[in-house]
Design an enzyme around this catalytic site. Structure first.
Site: not given
Length: 301
Positions: A188, A255
């Site tokens: 990701r 994150c």
């Protein structure tokens, strides 16, 4: 931070000190996993524990961002309902081992409450060591004195501050400004895999480093791989250094939505990094990538 309070405590320690602390179950999972964490809590939790709802005790005004830091007054009233006072030592745990409990650990720090610890291995470690659990809602004695939060603003980083910091990094080829360390999975981070939120771009911020949060935990007992515990401080320092992070410079952890960034915050504290050198980007990648003016880097075509 109080030097007498251990940041990481073991299952035997909690068992021996459970009457002297307040315990919170902080379990949380990504929505697509469809886990009923409150139902799981009601089925089995550490005796006396209460359930801290990460998706409930948050800034309710920011609908696009799933669990931003709650306003101090709301946090305080939530602690009043838990019967938690400013002087209490809090032990937080989750069902992952060392995961979402770190978000609540950081939340207490951000609210000026340093007497908080994470249970190493969480509920799985408690169960493996065959300590008893309880079912149902716990009995709670609400506070007689109001809990008062004392926010520490430099532990929280905003979008505006992140963008300004990226400007410093770009202007100095990464030599000036706070380092950004992203806890998302590598695919990701590079842009090779999509984000879980539909329509949200993957990729990363300019000059960001990637230390997936799963790299700082381990299963030390191969017979019980579900028990994930924090790696030793030396190993954590090596992991960050290998990723290119200078542990002597200030760090912003980030994150997807602010949960696993807290695992890195907690790991870095345990590795000896000063709290004064750490801050957390609360909105994290969700807030950053939702803004059409954000610069997104992809390492794949």
């Amino acid at each position: 931070m109080s030097s007498s309070i251990k940041k990481l405590v073991s299952v035997p320690w909690l068992h021996n000190n459970i009457r002297n602390v307040k315990v919170l179950d902080c379990s949380w999972y990504l929505p697509f996993l469809k886990r009923d964490v409150k139902g799981e809590f009601l089925s089995a939790h550490i005796p006396g524990a209460q359930f801290f709802d990460i998706d409930g005790i948050k800034d309710q005004s920011k609908a696009d961002l799933p669990h931003m830091l709650p306003p101090p007054e709301f946090f305080g009233s939530s602690m009043d309902k838990f019967g938690i006072s400013n002087d209490d030592h809090i032990v937080v745990y989750d069902t992952m081992g060392v995961g979402p409990a770190c978000r609540v650990f950081w939340t207490f720090h951000a609210m000026g409450h340093s007497k908080v610890s994470v249970l190493n291995g969480g509920l799985p470690a408690w169960a493996v060591q065959k300590y008893s659990t309880e079912k149902g809602e716990p009995n709670v004695n609400p506070n007689k004195e109001k809990y008062t939060a004392h926010p520490i603003s430099n532990l929280v980083c905003s979008y505006t501050e992140v963008v300004k910091n990226i400007g410093q990094l770009k202007g100095s080829d990464g030599k000036e400004g706070m380092q950004i360390v992203d806890a998302r999975p590598h695919n990701r981070f590079t842009g090779a895999a999509p984000e879980f939120r539909p329509g949200l771009s993957s990729g990363h911020m300019p000059y960001a480093f990637n230390v997936p949060f799963t790299e700082v935990t381990e299963a030390v007992d191969l017979k019980n791989p579900q028990v994930q515990t924090l790696k030793p401080a030396k190993d954590i320092r090596n992991i960050f250094t290998h990723a290119g992070v200078d542990l002597n410079r200030p760090i912003i952890t980030s994150c997807g939505s602010g949960v696993t960034a807290s695992v890195l915050y907690f790991a870095l504290l345990n590795a000896g990094v000063s709290q004064s050198n750490l801050t957390l980007y609360d909105g994290s990648w969700t807030e950053y990538a939702l803004n059409p003016y954000s610069e997104i880097v992809k390492d794949v075509n």
